[in-house]
Design an enzyme around this catalytic site. Structure first.
Site, short mmCIF file in Angstrom:
data_model
loop_
_atom_site.label_atom_id
_atom_site.label_comp_id
_atom_site.label_asym_id
_atom_site.label_seq_id
_atom_site.Cartn_x
_atom_site.Cartn_y
_atom_site.Cartn_z
N ASP A 38 -26.60 106.07 108.11
CA ASP A 38 -25.67 107.54 107.79
C ASP A 38 -24.35 107.29 109.00
OD1 ASP A 38 -26.74 108.81 110.35
OD2 ASP A 38 -26.84 110.18 109.82
N HIS A 241 -17.53 79.46 111.58
CA HIS A 241 -17.81 80.89 111.51
C HIS A 241 -18.68 81.67 112.26
CE1 HIS A 241 -14.57 81.90 107.86
NE2 HIS A 241 -13.94 81.01 109.02
N ASP A 258 -11.92 82.08 118.50
CA ASP A 258 -11.00 82.75 117.33
C ASP A 258 -11.12 84.13 116.93
OD1 ASP A 258 -9.53 82.65 114.81
OD2 ASP A 258 -11.32 80.81 114.56
N ASP A 269 -3.88 85.38 114.28
CA ASP A 269 -5.34 84.28 113.91
C ASP A 269 -5.06 83.05 114.73
OD1 ASP A 269 -7.80 83.40 113.13
OD2 ASP A 269 -6.73 82.88 111.66
N HIS A 348 -12.79 72.03 107.12
CA HIS A 348 -12.69 72.79 107.02
C HIS A 348 -10.55 72.67 106.44
CE1 HIS A 348 -10.55 74.29 110.53
NE2 HIS A 348 -11.36 74.09 111.00
N HIS A 352 -4.53 78.21 106.56
CA HIS A 352 -3.72 79.89 105.20
C HIS A 352 -3.07 80.69 105.96
CE1 HIS A 352 -5.00 82.14 108.30
NE2 HIS A 352 -6.60 80.77 108.42
N HIS A 359 -6.81 85.97 105.30
CA HIS A 359 -6.75 84.60 104.81
C HIS A 359 -5.62 85.67 103.50
CE1 HIS A 359 -10.92 82.65 106.38
NE2 HIS A 359 -9.96 82.50 106.44
N GLU A 382 -4.63 75.12 111.87
CA GLU A 382 -5.77 75.39 112.63
C GLU A 382 -6.28 74.04 112.49
OE1 GLU A 382 -8.72 78.32 111.12
OE2 GLU A 382 -6.87 78.63 110.42
N TYR A 386 -15.56 68.81 114.87
CA TYR A 386 -17.25 69.53 115.11
C TYR A 386 -18.04 68.62 114.93
CZ TYR A 386 -13.71 73.17 113.74
OH TYR A 386 -12.69 74.07 113.35
N ARG A 404 -11.23 73.87 117.99
CA ARG A 404 -9.90 74.28 117.07
C ARG A 404 -9.01 74.22 117.97
NH1 ARG A 404 -13.48 76.69 113.78
NH2 ARG A 404 -12.71 78.54 114.23
N GLU A 406 -5.44 76.68 117.13
CA GLU A 406 -4.54 77.57 115.78
C GLU A 406 -3.78 78.60 116.39
OE1 GLU A 406 -7.81 80.53 114.10
OE2 GLU A 406 -6.45 80.38 112.13
N1 GLY Z 1 -9.76 82.85 111.84
C1 GLY Z 1 -11.03 82.36 111.08
C2 GLY Z 1 -10.03 81.87 109.94
O1 GLY Z 1 -9.33 81.26 109.92
O2 GLY Z 1 -11.20 82.09 109.49
MN MN Z 2 -7.37 80.70 110.36
#
Ligand code: GLY
Ligand code: MN
Length: 443
Positions: A38, A241, A258, A269, A348, A352, A359, A382, A386, A404, A406
């Site tokens: 709940d 992520h 991030d 972001d 990636h 975005h 996003h 960004e 990696y 990264r 960003e």
């Molecule tokens: N900051 C998370 C992404 O851009 O995926």
């Molecule tokens: Mn991002």
């Protein structure tokens, strides 16, 4: 600062001005979701709904009509003293129209009969195919109810249309008011990242850095994070992520943060990557500087008229060249770029859209062609690298480094403005900035 009602009213007007006569728009807020048993997740309305109402309660539905005039109808939860004692206050039907500047407020319990009466004699119904597709079943039921009244002269809608292309296109181009909110979300996010950097050398675990970061967001008035914070140390940074944030921070690793704060529904972001003990190793510094060069090259390309993919191409060019020079890739630069050889280390895109959703909504291509930047578009930049230990072909000195960097930018007449200013970014700036805060870890 709260946004004036006129902001949401204008958004509704602008939307309806683009739709044909006899259209009805349905935009739900979404409902609370059970986390376990709940316990509910903290509610946050769908961004389309918030953009058009500024209203934060669940189980609400906005209906906009363009018949002779444009009319706005809002279905909300009724007042309920017992529920409110336990769950929190509700605006209620009586106050909703005046408080939110809509023409009519209805009780959500009247949704079926209310929407039936609003749909009567309309031609087209618009709803988001990406967010409200589960409403189509109800919509068919309402339409078939209306069709039963055909002998009484009632006309039922004969088109169900996707609202996304119209509403999401509006959301791609931010107004001055929205840019102010994004600037504030960015400023709070910067403060949080500085707090994270300040705390890292005396933190033993990733979640301790998260605590400092998010405490600063809250201290600055942000009601919630814009997305789950990523505090990834060492090899965890190679999981794009990673949100567990439970690992011990080993000495000598890089920490990738991030995270972004939300402000008036708008997202910050930012990704920062910094050394746990305040000093980069030579290998970390080389890769870090390469990612930063790629990011700066990418940001330099952004101005009105430039195609969206040019940003990614710029970072790919710099990263591939650098990976070649450092010996992580082998071959000719042109061939490596053509083969997208960088993808095993940079998997990636370079950014975005950013807005009410991290996003954010909006097309990236139109008629299969990358669209060009326009003033008021907001995006992240960004690039990253990696190098997990699975890459046995590269020298082990590069292994388990994830980086990264960003920032958030808004496209302006002359280029772009970086919203997320104020963070140390070069190796030297980071080391110098962290030096006064280097502490010993609590055992
Ligand atoms: N900051 C998370 C992404 O851009 O995926
Ligand atoms: Mn991002």
């Amino acid at each position: 600062m709260t946004l004036p009602l006129s902001f949401y009213q204008e958004n509704r007007q602008k939307l309806m001005a683009q739709l044909p006569d006899n259209s009805v728009v349905i935009v739900p807020s979404g409902g609370e979701k059970i986390r376990n048993r709940d316990v509910e997740f903290l509610f946050r309305p769908e961004s389309d709904f918030f953009y058009l109402t500024g209203f934060g309660e669940p189980d609400s539905v906005l209906v906009l009509m363009k018949m002779d005039d444009v009319e706005s109808h809002l279905f909300v939860r009724p007042k309920d003293p017992k529920q409110e004692t336990w769950q929190g206050r509700r605006l209620g039907v009586e106050c909703a129209a005046e408080t939110l500047g809509v023409n009519h407020a209805w009780c959500i319990d009247e949704l079926d009969e209310g929407i039936l009466s609003l749909l009567e004699n309309s031609a087209s119904v618009y709803l988001s195919f990406s967010q409200s597709s589960d409403w189509v079943i109800s919509l068919y039921e309402w339409i078939s109810e209306l069709k039963k009244k055909i002998r009484q002269g009632v006309e039922a809608p004969h088109q169900i249309c996707d609202l996304d292309p119209v509403l999401h296109e509006m959301r791609v181009i931010k107004s001055e008011v929205e840019i102010k909110c994004l600037r504030q979300a960015a400023a709070i996010s910067v403060q949080g990242h500085l707090a994270a950097m300040k705390s890292v050398s005396s933190s033993s675990f990733e979640y301790q850095v998260q605590a400092e970061l998010e405490a600063e967001f809250v201290r600055q008035g942000s009601p919630r994070v814009a997305f789950n914070s990523i505090i990834a140390s060492g090899k965890n940074a190679c999981v794009l992520h990673y949100t567990e944030n439970r690992s011990a921070i080993e000495p000598g690793v890089l920490v990738l943060v991030d995270a972004g704060a939300e402000w008036q529904g708008y997202a910050g972001d930012i990704t920062s990557t910094f050394p746990a003990n305040g000093v980069f190793s030579p290998a970390q510094a080389q890769l870090y500087t390469l990612v930063l060069n790629a990011q700066q090259a990418a940001i330099r390309t952004i101005k009105p008229g430039v195609s969206y993919d040019v940003v990614h191409q710029a970072s790919v060019q710099v990263l591939t060249q650098g990976l070649l020079e450092l010996g992580l890739l082998k071959g000719s630069l042109e061939q490596l770029i053509e083969d997208e050889a960088f993808k095993c280390f940079f998997m990636h895109g370079t950014g975005h859209w950013l807005g009410m959703d991290v996003h954010d909504v909006g097309q990236y291509k139109k008629q299969q062609k990358w669209r060009s930047f326009e003033v008021g578009m907001v995006l992240t930049v960004e690039p990253g690298l990696y190098i997990s230990a699975e890459h046995s072909q590269v020298d082990s000195k590069w292994h388990n480094i994830g980086i990264r960097i960003e920032d958030d930018v808004v496209v302006t007449e002359s280029g772009c403005e970086i919203l997320t200013k104020g963070l140390p970014r070069t190796v030297n700036e980071i080391e110098t900035w962290m030096r006064p805060f280097l502490g010993t870890k609590a055992s």
